[in-house]
Design an enzyme around this catalytic site. Structure first.
Site, PDB file in Angstrom:
ATOM      1  N   SER A 171       0.838  -1.195   0.000  1.00 26.78           N
ATOM      2  CA  SER A 171       0.000   0.000   0.000  1.00 26.78           C
ATOM      3  C   SER A 171       0.876   1.251   0.000  1.00 26.78           C
ATOM      4  O   SER A 171       1.639   1.488   0.935  1.00 26.78           O
ATOM      5  CB  SER A 171      -0.901   0.006   1.236  1.00 26.78           C
ATOM      6  OG  SER A 171      -1.506   1.274   1.342  1.00 26.78           O
TER       7      SER A 171
ATOM      8  N   HIS B  48      -1.244  -1.193  -4.257  1.00 26.36           N
ATOM      9  CA  HIS B  48      -2.530  -0.845  -3.638  1.00 26.36           C
ATOM     10  C   HIS B  48      -2.540   0.660  -3.368  1.00 26.36           C
ATOM     11  O   HIS B  48      -1.640   1.204  -2.732  1.00 26.36           O
ATOM     12  CB  HIS B  48      -2.696  -1.637  -2.342  1.00 26.36           C
ATOM     13  CG  HIS B  48      -4.018  -1.448  -1.678  1.00 26.36           C
ATOM     14  ND1 HIS B  48      -5.142  -2.144  -2.058  1.00 26.36           N
ATOM     15  CD2 HIS B  48      -4.413  -0.642  -0.660  1.00 26.36           C
ATOM     16  CE1 HIS B  48      -6.168  -1.783  -1.298  1.00 26.36           C
ATOM     17  NE2 HIS B  48      -5.751  -0.853  -0.440  1.00 26.36           N
TER      18      HIS B  48
ATOM     19  N   MET C 145      -8.711   8.516  -0.086  1.00 28.07           N
ATOM     20  CA  MET C 145      -9.559   8.894   1.066  1.00 28.07           C
ATOM     21  C   MET C 145     -10.011  10.343   0.906  1.00 28.07           C
ATOM     22  O   MET C 145      -9.201  11.205   0.557  1.00 28.07           O
ATOM     23  CB  MET C 145      -8.754   8.778   2.357  1.00 28.07           C
ATOM     24  CG  MET C 145      -8.143   7.414   2.565  1.00 28.07           C
ATOM     25  SD  MET C 145      -7.164   7.411   4.062  1.00 28.07           S
ATOM     26  CE  MET C 145      -6.577   5.715   4.074  1.00 28.07           C
TER      27      MET C 145
ATOM     28  N   ASP D  70      -4.671   3.818  -1.901  1.00 26.21           N
ATOM     29  CA  ASP D  70      -5.769   4.186  -1.006  1.00 26.21           C
ATOM     30  C   ASP D  70      -6.210   5.627  -1.222  1.00 26.21           C
ATOM     31  O   ASP D  70      -5.472   6.552  -0.908  1.00 26.21           O
ATOM     32  CB  ASP D  70      -5.305   4.037   0.452  1.00 26.21           C
ATOM     33  CG  ASP D  70      -5.190   2.588   0.858  1.00 26.21           C
ATOM     34  OD1 ASP D  70      -6.147   1.830   0.630  1.00 26.21           O
ATOM     35  OD2 ASP D  70      -4.130   2.217   1.403  1.00 26.21           O
TER      36      ASP D  70
ATOM     37  N   GLY E 119       0.985  -2.262   4.042  1.00 24.27           N
ATOM     38  CA  GLY E 119       1.513  -0.903   4.006  1.00 24.27           C
ATOM     39  C   GLY E 119       2.717  -0.770   4.897  1.00 24.27           C
ATOM     40  O   GLY E 119       3.861  -0.942   4.458  1.00 24.27           O
ATOM     41  N   SER E 120       2.456  -0.508   6.179  1.00 19.89           N
ATOM     42  CA  SER E 120       3.556  -0.284   7.128  1.00 19.89           C
ATOM     43  C   SER E 120       4.531  -1.445   7.181  1.00 19.89           C
ATOM     44  O   SER E 120       5.738  -1.236   7.266  1.00 19.89           O
ATOM     45  CB  SER E 120       3.006  -0.078   8.538  1.00 19.89           C
ATOM     46  OG  SER E 120       1.856   0.683   8.497  1.00 19.89           O
TER      47      SER E 120
ATOM     48  N   HIS F  95      -8.339   1.560  -4.178  1.00 18.99           N
ATOM     49  CA  HIS F  95      -9.316   1.345  -3.096  1.00 18.99           C
ATOM     50  C   HIS F  95      -9.935   2.702  -2.775  1.00 18.99           C
ATOM     51  O   HIS F  95      -9.298   3.553  -2.161  1.00 18.99           O
ATOM     52  CB  HIS F  95      -8.569   0.757  -1.893  1.00 18.99           C
ATOM     53  CG  HIS F  95      -9.396   0.564  -0.670  1.00 18.99           C
ATOM     54  ND1 HIS F  95      -8.848   0.328   0.572  1.00 18.99           N
ATOM     55  CD2 HIS F  95     -10.741   0.558  -0.478  1.00 18.99           C
ATOM     56  CE1 HIS F  95      -9.804   0.195   1.477  1.00 18.99           C
ATOM     57  NE2 HIS F  95     -10.967   0.346   0.858  1.00 18.99           N
TER      58      HIS F  95
ATOM     59  N   GLY G 274      -3.269  -3.884   8.721  1.00 19.53           N
ATOM     60  CA  GLY G 274      -2.562  -4.579   9.802  1.00 19.53           C
ATOM     61  C   GLY G 274      -1.962  -5.918   9.409  1.00 19.53           C
ATOM     62  O   GLY G 274      -1.732  -6.764  10.272  1.00 19.53           O
TER      63      GLY G 274
ATOM     64  N   ASP H 110      -7.098  -6.207   3.930  1.00 19.10           N
ATOM     65  CA  ASP H 110      -6.504  -4.874   3.974  1.00 19.10           C
ATOM     66  C   ASP H 110      -6.491  -4.300   5.390  1.00 19.10           C
ATOM     67  O   ASP H 110      -7.537  -3.994   5.956  1.00 19.10           O
ATOM     68  CB  ASP H 110      -7.306  -3.964   3.028  1.00 19.10           C
ATOM     69  CG  ASP H 110      -6.665  -2.605   2.857  1.00 19.10           C
ATOM     70  OD1 ASP H 110      -5.541  -2.410   3.344  1.00 19.10           O
ATOM     71  OD2 ASP H 110      -7.297  -1.741   2.213  1.00 19.10           O
TER      72      ASP H 110
ATOM     73  N   MET I  50     -11.908  -5.415   5.044  1.00 18.68           N
ATOM     74  CA  MET I  50     -11.102  -4.503   5.860  1.00 18.68           C
ATOM     75  C   MET I  50     -10.830  -5.185   7.205  1.00 18.68           C
ATOM     76  O   MET I  50     -11.750  -5.601   7.902  1.00 18.68           O
ATOM     77  CB  MET I  50     -11.843  -3.189   6.107  1.00 18.68           C
ATOM     78  CG  MET I  50     -12.072  -2.338   4.869  1.00 18.68           C
ATOM     79  SD  MET I  50     -10.604  -2.031   3.883  1.00 18.68           S
ATOM     80  CE  MET I  50      -9.530  -1.224   5.069  1.00 18.68           C
TER      81      MET I  50
ATOM     82  N   GLY J  15      -9.045   4.312   7.018  1.00 17.88           N
ATOM     83  CA  GLY J  15      -8.720   5.719   7.248  1.00 17.88           C
ATOM     84  C   GLY J  15      -7.238   5.944   7.509  1.00 17.88           C
ATOM     85  O   GLY J  15      -6.701   6.984   7.159  1.00 17.88           O
ATOM     86  N   PHE J  16      -6.586   4.961   8.084  1.00 15.67           N
ATOM     87  CA  PHE J  16      -5.189   5.152   8.468  1.00 15.67           C
ATOM     88  C   PHE J  16      -4.387   3.875   8.269  1.00 15.67           C
ATOM     89  O   PHE J  16      -4.930   2.774   8.425  1.00 15.67           O
ATOM     90  CB  PHE J  16      -5.094   5.554   9.946  1.00 15.67           C
ATOM     91  CG  PHE J  16      -5.885   6.800  10.255  1.00 15.67           C
ATOM     92  CD1 PHE J  16      -5.327   8.056  10.062  1.00 15.67           C
ATOM     93  CD2 PHE J  16      -7.198   6.705  10.697  1.00 15.67           C
ATOM     94  CE1 PHE J  16      -6.062   9.209  10.316  1.00 15.67           C
ATOM     95  CE2 PHE J  16      -7.950   7.846  10.963  1.00 15.67           C
ATOM     96  CZ  PHE J  16      -7.377   9.109  10.771  1.00 15.67           C
ATOM     97  N   GLY J  17      -3.119   4.055   7.975  1.00 13.70           N
ATOM     98  CA  GLY J  17      -2.205   2.925   7.941  1.00 13.70           C
ATOM     99  C   GLY J  17      -1.723   2.646   9.359  1.00 13.70           C
ATOM    100  O   GLY J  17      -2.002   3.421  10.291  1.00 13.70           O
TER     101      GLY J  17
ATOM    102  N   MET K  83     -12.073   5.019  -0.767  1.00 10.58           N
ATOM    103  CA  MET K  83     -12.742   5.235   0.527  1.00 10.58           C
ATOM    104  C   MET K  83     -13.356   6.624   0.466  1.00 10.58           C
ATOM    105  O   MET K  83     -12.901   7.567   1.116  1.00 10.58           O
ATOM    106  CB  MET K  83     -11.724   5.102   1.666  1.00 10.58           C
ATOM    107  CG  MET K  83     -11.331   3.664   1.938  1.00 10.58           C
ATOM    108  SD  MET K  83      -9.793   3.544   2.872  1.00 10.58           S
ATOM    109  CE  MET K  83      -8.632   3.633   1.535  1.00 10.58           C
TER     110      MET K  83
HETATM  111  C1  DX5 Z   1      -6.592   1.637   5.509  1.00  9.37           C
HETATM  112  C2  DX5 Z   1      -6.096   1.373   4.098  1.00  9.37           C
HETATM  113  C3  DX5 Z   1      -5.035   0.358   4.037  1.00  9.37           C
HETATM  114  C4  DX5 Z   1      -3.744   0.781   4.678  1.00  9.37           C
HETATM  115  C5  DX5 Z   1      -3.031  -0.447   5.150  1.00  9.37           C
HETATM  116  O1  DX5 Z   1      -7.633   2.542   5.446  1.00  9.37           O
HETATM  117  O2  DX5 Z   1      -7.173   0.942   3.286  1.00  9.37           O
HETATM  118  O3  DX5 Z   1      -4.796  -0.048   2.695  1.00  9.37           O
HETATM  119  O4  DX5 Z   1      -2.916   1.506   3.816  1.00  9.37           O
HETATM  120  O5  DX5 Z   1      -1.943  -0.049   5.894  1.00  9.37           O
HETATM  121  P1  DX5 Z   1      -1.262  -1.020   6.955  1.00  9.37           P
HETATM  122  O6  DX5 Z   1      -0.771  -2.206   6.207  1.00  9.37           O
HETATM  123  O7  DX5 Z   1      -0.173  -0.156   7.520  1.00  9.37           O
HETATM  124  O8  DX5 Z   1      -2.317  -1.371   7.968  1.00  9.37           O
HETATM  125 ZN    ZN Z   2      -6.719  -0.019   1.255  1.00  9.50          ZN
END
Ligand code: DX5
Ligand code: ZN
Length: 223
Positions: free
Chosen positions: A7, A32, A36, A34, A196-197, A65, A176, A174, A136, A141-143, A67
């Site tokens: 991501s 991926h 928002m 995101d 992502g992270s 994706h 964590g 998607d 999800m 909303g956040f990584g 959102m």
């Molecule tokens: C959350 C996003 C995810 C996010 C995942 O709203 O849709 O795609 O980037 O990030 P990690 O892998 O850090 O949870």
């Molecule tokens: Zn996503």
């Protein structure tokens, strides 16, 4: 074999091109992306213009994706910006069936994303039209959030339905996701891991992607 979808939200936006090149060199199949809007989710990321730059620099499948509220207004413009797959939230539209058709008309593959509280049964009447379901595993909303373990049950349910009805949409997880839980997620029936992270904040993203890709392979090889 499962698919890895790093991501880009977790990348360093001051050197976006470098981070995209890292993904280009990796074994990941998707990027991926995101999007928002600050309304559907309490955060704002980026829009079509940035997605266009990302897709032109990236040689992977662009997995967008959305959102955002009123996704029907923006599907075509994200397709024009280079999206290969467009996923919309079931919670963001009252005409999901029509919207899936609209995504497909653009030539993109169609996905539907579900928030943690939304049941997989709510998709029962559209599953045959879908290329992917995004479950999800955090509140969007956040990584960098913690994986919600209840998601494993949802993956199993959806995987069972898919087998029973002989359908072939992919299941994407998607939020964590990392080396610590990927095996369980794959065992439950997932096909695509968004990370992502766990990829971008690791010391060596290419190596982390390789490790994520290798998970479960030993078992696969026995069959
Ligand atoms: C959350 C996003 C995810 C996010 C995942 O709203 O849709 O795609 O980037 O990030 P990690 O892998 O850090 O949870
Ligand atoms: Zn996503």
């Amino acid at each position: 074999m499962h698919i890895i979808a790093p991501s880009i939200l977790a990348a360093n936006f001051l050197r976006l091109e470098d981070d995209i090149n890292t993904i280009n060199k990796s074994e990941a199949e998707y990027l991926h992306v995101d999007v928002m809007d600050g309304v559907f989710v309490p955060n704002i990321s980026f829009g079509q213009n940035i997605v266009k730059f990302m897709s032109s620099a990236c040689n992977k499948i662009i997995d967008v994706h959305l959102m955002i509220v009123e996704p029907e207004k923006y599907v075509q413009s994200f397709r024009d910006a280079g999206a290969d797959i467009i996923s919309v939230h079931a919670e963001a539209t009252v005409h999901l069936h029509r919207l899936i058709g609209q995504i497909k008309e653009t030539g993109a593959k169609a996905g539907v994303a579900l928030n943690p509280h939304t049941t997989t049964q709510s998709l029962e009447n559209v599953l045959e039209d879908l290329d992917q379901v995004v479950l999800m595993s955090v509140n969007p909303g956040f990584g960098g959030q913690k994986f919600i373990y209840q998601t494993l049950k949802k993956i199993e349910e959806l995987d069972n339905t898919r087998a029973k009805r002989n359908l072939n949409f992919k299941i994407e997880i998607d939020g964590g996701v990392g080396l610590q839980n990927a095996e369980k997620i794959l065992q439950a029936g997932a096909d695509i891991l968004v990370a992502g992270s766990s990829v971008f904040k690791s010391e060596n993203p290419i190596e982390t992607i390789k490790k994520l890709k290798l998970i479960g392979q030993e078992q696969d090889a026995k069959f």
